[in-house]
Motif scaffolding. Structure first.
Motif, PDB file in Angstrom:
ATOM      1  N   GLY A 235       0.814  -1.207   0.000  1.00 32.28           N
ATOM      2  CA  GLY A 235       0.000   0.000   0.000  1.00 32.28           C
ATOM      3  C   GLY A 235       0.844   1.252   0.000  1.00 32.28           C
ATOM      4  O   GLY A 235       0.537   2.224  -0.705  1.00 32.28           O
ATOM      5  N   THR A 238       2.232   1.968  -3.391  1.00 36.13           N
ATOM      6  CA  THR A 238       1.183   2.521  -4.245  1.00 36.13           C
ATOM      7  C   THR A 238       0.981   4.009  -3.961  1.00 36.13           C
ATOM      8  O   THR A 238       0.852   4.822  -4.883  1.00 36.13           O
ATOM      9  CB  THR A 238      -0.135   1.766  -4.021  1.00 36.13           C
ATOM     10  OG1 THR A 238       0.038   0.401  -4.407  1.00 36.13           O
ATOM     11  CG2 THR A 238      -1.269   2.366  -4.845  1.00 36.13           C
ATOM     12  N   THR A 276      -6.409   2.049  -2.339  1.00 35.21           N
ATOM     13  CA  THR A 276      -5.615   1.880  -1.121  1.00 35.21           C
ATOM     14  C   THR A 276      -6.145   2.738   0.013  1.00 35.21           C
ATOM     15  O   THR A 276      -6.294   2.275   1.151  1.00 35.21           O
ATOM     16  CB  THR A 276      -4.145   2.221  -1.395  1.00 35.21           C
ATOM     17  OG1 THR A 276      -3.643   1.359  -2.419  1.00 35.21           O
ATOM     18  CG2 THR A 276      -3.300   2.065  -0.146  1.00 35.21           C
TER      19      THR A 276
END
Length: 304
Positions: A235, A238, A276
């Protein structure tokens, strides 16, 4: 997702952002105290931009933007333990932003004075973008101004990148509102419109005050591969890619990066960040403890 599935993620996120895996930090609960409504009312654009999960992307972007200034970068590298305790600076930043946003005026003043006192010892020398040796102090007006510009640009930019553009005039209003935070930190002339923000950001790119360097490469590389709990790494990568993708071409160039090289996952950067942050929001809940504490104070004062 069920609470059982999200519980491990919630604990790890809480430890990352608040320094504890259970309960609410005392400083957030303390935002319920106070004798006035603070500098920013609940219907302010500041509450909108700083609420939700987009400040996570904004925080990453702010750190990257600040590091473009060799003086600011020297202060971080020479005077912080970012490698030994990489999340401490993030936690302090979160505490300052949320205290100024949601606290009463006395709490906001105390938070800013605390930061300025910490800055007193942050002094030294660095080499600017033209190769000239310069003295620095973290409380130097020029460096304080750059940090404020970086924060304002990053949090507004991250919000609009993830959530979509604000209605006409609201971006100007956010810049004007958050100028108060700049003044509390000693910034003499913080921008009060989006046009002024962009003008001041551009003025810093004069060859000396913003620069790429091996030291910048080192810090950016560290931020890119932050040593987090393994559950949080995908995450974070990202969101790091989204922070880069949201930045101006010029700032990405100065960082020595490009959008495609940092892309992570199968989705485009913006959509990846949206997914996310949605999961993070489910895990942490909304509104957050700082906003909830502020609302209790406002209800007690009869403001709400």
């Amino acid at each position: 997702m069920s609470n059982g599935v999200l519980a491990p993620l919630r604990r790890r996120l809480s430890r990352t952002f608040a320094g504890q895996s259970e309960g609410v930090p005392e400083w957030e609960l303390a935002l319920e105290k106070g004798d006035d409504a603070g500098y920013f009312p609940p219907d302010s654009v500041t509450w909108r931009v700083h609420g939700g999960m987009t400040p996570i992307v904004g925080g990453i972007r702010a750190l990257l933007t600040q590091a473009l200034n060799p003086g600011v970068l020297a202060g971080v590298v020479d005077h912080s333990y970012y490698r030994e305790d990489p999340l401490a600076r993030l936690a302090r930043t979160i505490r300052w932003v949320f205290t100024v946003t949601y606290g009463d005026t006395a709490a906001a003043h105390r938070a800013c004075e605390h930061v300025r006192r910490r800055h007193d010892a942050v002094v030294g020398q660095y080499t600017d973008g033209l190769g000239e040796a310069r003295e620095y102090s973290a409380n130097d007006p020029e460096l304080l101004a750059w940090v404020h510009l970086a924060f304002t640009d990053a949090f507004l930019g991250a919000y609009e990148y993830v959530r979509g553009p604000l209605a006409p005039g609201l971006a100007d209003q956010y810049v004007r509102e958050w100028a108060t935070a700049g003044e509390l930190m000693g910034v003499a002339e913080p921008p009060r419109s989006l046009a002024e923000l962009r003008e001041q950001l551009t003025a810093y790119d004069d060859g000396a005050r913003l620069a790429h360097s091996p030291r910048l490469d080192e810090v950016v590389g560290f931020l890119r591969r932050l040593p987090l709990d393994p559950l949080l790494v995908p995450g974070y990568r990202t969101l790091f890619a989204a922070a880069i993708d949201s930045m101006s071409d010029r700032h990405i160039e100065l960082l020595g990066l490009n959008r495609q090289a940092v892309r992570h996952g199968l989705l485009p950067a913006r959509q990846g960040a949206q997914v996310t942050l949605a999961v993070v929001g489910l895990a942490l809940g909304s509104p957050g403890p700082s906003e909830e504490a502020a609302r209790r104070r406002l209800a007690r004062l009869g403001v709400l």
